[in-house]
Each structure stands twice: as structure tokens, then as C-alpha cells.
Scaffold this active site. Structure first.
Site, short mmCIF file in Angstrom:
data_model
loop_
_atom_site.label_atom_id
_atom_site.label_comp_id
_atom_site.label_asym_id
_atom_site.label_seq_id
_atom_site.Cartn_x
_atom_site.Cartn_y
_atom_site.Cartn_z
N LYS A 56 30.33 13.48 41.21
CA LYS A 56 29.77 14.41 40.24
C LYS A 56 28.25 14.38 40.17
O LYS A 56 27.63 15.37 39.78
CB LYS A 56 30.34 14.10 38.86
CG LYS A 56 31.80 14.48 38.66
CD LYS A 56 31.98 15.98 38.51
CE LYS A 56 33.38 16.35 38.04
NZ LYS A 56 33.53 17.79 37.82
N SER A 81 35.25 14.82 30.67
CA SER A 81 36.12 13.69 30.38
C SER A 81 35.53 12.38 30.85
O SER A 81 36.10 11.32 30.61
CB SER A 81 37.50 13.89 31.04
OG SER A 81 37.35 13.89 32.45
N GLU A 207 46.68 17.78 43.59
CA GLU A 207 46.69 17.72 42.13
C GLU A 207 47.78 16.77 41.66
O GLU A 207 48.78 16.57 42.36
CB GLU A 207 46.98 19.11 41.54
CG GLU A 207 45.88 20.12 41.75
CD GLU A 207 46.22 21.47 41.12
OE1 GLU A 207 45.49 21.89 40.21
OE2 GLU A 207 47.21 22.10 41.55
N GLY A 211 49.56 18.46 36.33
CA GLY A 211 48.47 19.42 36.17
C GLY A 211 48.22 20.24 37.40
O GLY A 211 47.14 20.19 37.99
N ASP A 213 47.68 23.41 38.03
CA ASP A 213 47.25 24.77 37.70
C ASP A 213 46.68 25.51 38.91
O ASP A 213 46.92 26.71 39.07
CB ASP A 213 46.21 24.75 36.57
CG ASP A 213 45.03 23.83 36.88
OD1 ASP A 213 45.26 22.62 37.01
OD2 ASP A 213 43.90 24.33 37.00
N SER A 307 37.14 10.60 45.52
CA SER A 307 36.15 11.23 44.64
C SER A 307 35.47 10.32 43.65
O SER A 307 34.40 10.65 43.15
CB SER A 307 36.78 12.43 43.92
OG SER A 307 37.91 12.02 43.17
#
Length: 322
Positions: A56, A81, A207, A211, A213, A307
Site C-alpha cells: 500500500k 482497515s 479472494e 468476500g 465480490d 501483498s
């Protein structure tokens, strides 16, 4: 067709130049044991060694560094989060400004403490009843701050894509790239960089089952929502793909698979015991997909973005049953 996308390979290359010397160029890890279990040559891009412990920082610093001077001077805001929160907090400190971060009340303690440690002010909310986007926008407007979203912005996406850019520069040709998917910024940037360099590259997202989506959205051809996920992989607990990220991913991503909570747990254990690295649940999802054989028709040379590695000792041992 690719040149009409909102983020291009040139944008990722420009982001790489901007973050050079500030973000780490993270290592690529190999394991013969992993190769044998996966049935492929696997190259792990270890963003758990990135500043703040996750990919990030790439996008957060890139986006903050592109703000007009007067906006940057007033400060920045974010909602997250955990990993994006820390990334924005550190980016603000590096750029000499302040940060106010909206975080869920149930964010792991280590991530809250790290965010505060970088100098940010923290405001909390209930992720299961509150709309973090609306709350974050209201907070930024009230304080007069520039909002840096976690994934749905071209500068964020371009910054995140630098991880895949570095991976391919180091490894050369890859046949597939496996990337964890939350809001979709990492995989959108990765697919932009990856397919810009290697047009035949297969890009696969992962995923948590709770979750999925993005998988459902790709199947439907439009953005769909799922109930707010309750999963070990808290960094992937998005309920709807981003608008901008989905516009890229529906064109560049070849598919999304899912992994179970137990498969995530076992991937974390494998990373610790066999690879000698600490990986948080979200960061372990790509590895989980390999170990559980969730990726169909796995080709010969495969890159995986690990990640992040932000997890405290207590939670790590609890997840692994210690």
C-alpha cells in the site's frame, strides 16, 4: 484498446520513478519445495518487506506526492482497515504534512498502533453499520483535507502496479500473475503493468470465499455487492469492487478464484515454517491458491504478489492455533 484505459503502462513507469528511493524494491523469493507442491516455477514478490509492511505504501506515496502543494500543506485523510492507513500516515510524514485516518473499530491492534506511530490522528467507526466512503468524504471535507482513497484512483492504481513492474523486470517472462483482490487496486495496477509488458500474461485474482465480490462482478459483467465479509483476510474485506478498478479489471483480469479460511491459515503456516517469512492473512491468499490448487491450468512460470505481512504475535499465533 488498452490505450483507452484510465491507467497505462506509462503511468506505472512514471509512478516507479516518483517512488524510487522512497519505497523499497522488495525481494523476489524462490522455493523448490513450493515449486514441487504447485507444479510450476513460482516467483514470490514479497511486499511484506515493503515499508509499512505492505504494498500500500507504493500507491499512497505516489498519490500524495502528486497533490498540489497547497492541498498537501493542509494535510491528507484516508479510510482503511489498516495497511492503507499506515501507508498514508507514513507518506504524509515523509512529505511533511499531517494525516487523519478513519479506521474500523475492530482493526487489528498492531495496525492501529502502527498508524498512530507514524503520527496520524485516528477516528474510528463500525464497519458493519457505517459507510466508510461517505464517512471518509465527510471527514475530509470537515477538516479541509485531501482524501486519498485506498484503491479507486488512477494514481493509487499506478503506484500499486509498480510491484508487478519490478517483478517482471527481475524475472523476465512470466506466464501468469496471481494477485490478492480487495477493492481491486493492486490487481488493476498489476494487470496494467503485466499485460503492458507481456501481452500474453494470464492475470488471476484471489479472494476469500466470504468476500468474492469481484469474482461475482466479473461473472455478472457489472459491479455487484456482497454482505460485508467476515474473514481472516481483513485487508480483502471489500463488499463491492471499486468503480475505476472494476473498469480496468473487467478488461484485463482473466479470472478470479477463491480460497477458504483454512486454506489461508495453511498458507500462512507454510510461509512461516518452510519459507521463513511472516505473512498476514490477506497477503497469504495468492500462496493459498497455489497450495490448494485453486488456479486452473497453472502454467510453467508464475508470479505471485505476497501483498503484506502486518500481523502481531498474538493474532498470528491465534490463527495458527498456537
Amino acid at each position: 484498446m488498452r490505450d483507452t484505459l484510465p491507467v497505462t503502462l506509462d503511468d506505472v513507469r512514471d509512478a516507479a520513478r516518483r517512488i524510487e528511493g522512497v519505497a523499497h524494491r522488495t525481494p523476489v523469493l524462490r522455493s523448490r519445495t513450493l515449486d514441487a507442491l504447485a507444479g510450476a516455477e513460482v516467483y514470490l514478490k514479497c511486499e511484506n518487506f515493503q515499508r509499512v509492511g505492505a504494498f500500500k505504501f507504493r500507491g499512497a506515496y505516489h498519490a500524495a506526492s502528486r497533490l498540489p502543494a497547497q492541498d498537501l500543506a493542509r494535510g491528507v485523510a484516508a479510510y482503511s482497515s489498516g495497511n492503507h492507513a499506515q501507508a498514508v500516515a507514513l507518506a504524509a510524514r515523509e512529505l511533511g504534512t499531517r494525516a487523519v485516518i478513519l479506521m474500523p473499530e475492530d482493526t487489528p491492534r498492531s495496525k492501529r498502533e502502527a498508524t498512530a506511530g507514524y503520527g496520524a490522528e485516528i477516528v474510528t467507526y463500525d464497519r458493519y453499520t457505517g459507510d466508510r466512503v461517505a464517512l471518509g468524504q465527510a471527514l475530509a471535507a470537515e477538516r479541509g483535507l485531501a482524501l486519498i482513497p485506498p484503491y479507486d484512483h488512477p494514481h493509487i492504481i499506478a503506484g500499486q502496479g509498480t510491484a508487478a513492474l519490478e517483478l517482471i523486470e527481475e524475472t523476465g517472462d512470466l506466464d501468469a500473475l496471481i494477485v490478492p483482490v480487495g477493492g481491486g487496486g493492486l490487481i488493476a495496477g498489476s494487470a496494467t503493468a503485466g499485460k503492458g509488458l507481456l501481452p500474453g500474461l494470464r492475470v488471476v485474482g484471489v479472494e476469500p470465499e466470504a468476500g468474492d465480490d469481484t469474482r461475482r462482478s466479473l461473472q455478472a459483467g457489472r459491479r455487484v455487492s456482497v454482505p460485508v465479509p467476515k474473514t481472516l483476510a481483513d485487508g480483502l474485506a471489500a463488499d463491492t469492487p471499486g468503480e475505476l478498478t472494476f473498469s480496468i479489471n473487467r478488461r484485463l483480469v482473466d479470472g478470479v478464484c477463491v480460497v477458504s479460511e483454512e486454506e489461508i491459515r495453511e498458507a500462512m503456516r507454510f510461509a512461516f515454517e518452510r519459507l521463513k517469512i511472516v505473512v498476514e492473512p490477506s497477503g497469504a491468499c495468492g500462496l493459498a491458491a497455489l497450495l490448494a490448487r485453486r488456479v486452473e491450468r497453472l502454467p510453467r512460470r508464475v508470479g505471485v504478489v505476497v501483498s503484506g505481512g502486518n500481523i502481531d504475535t498474538r493474532r498470528f499465533t491465534a490463527i495458527l492455533g498456537g
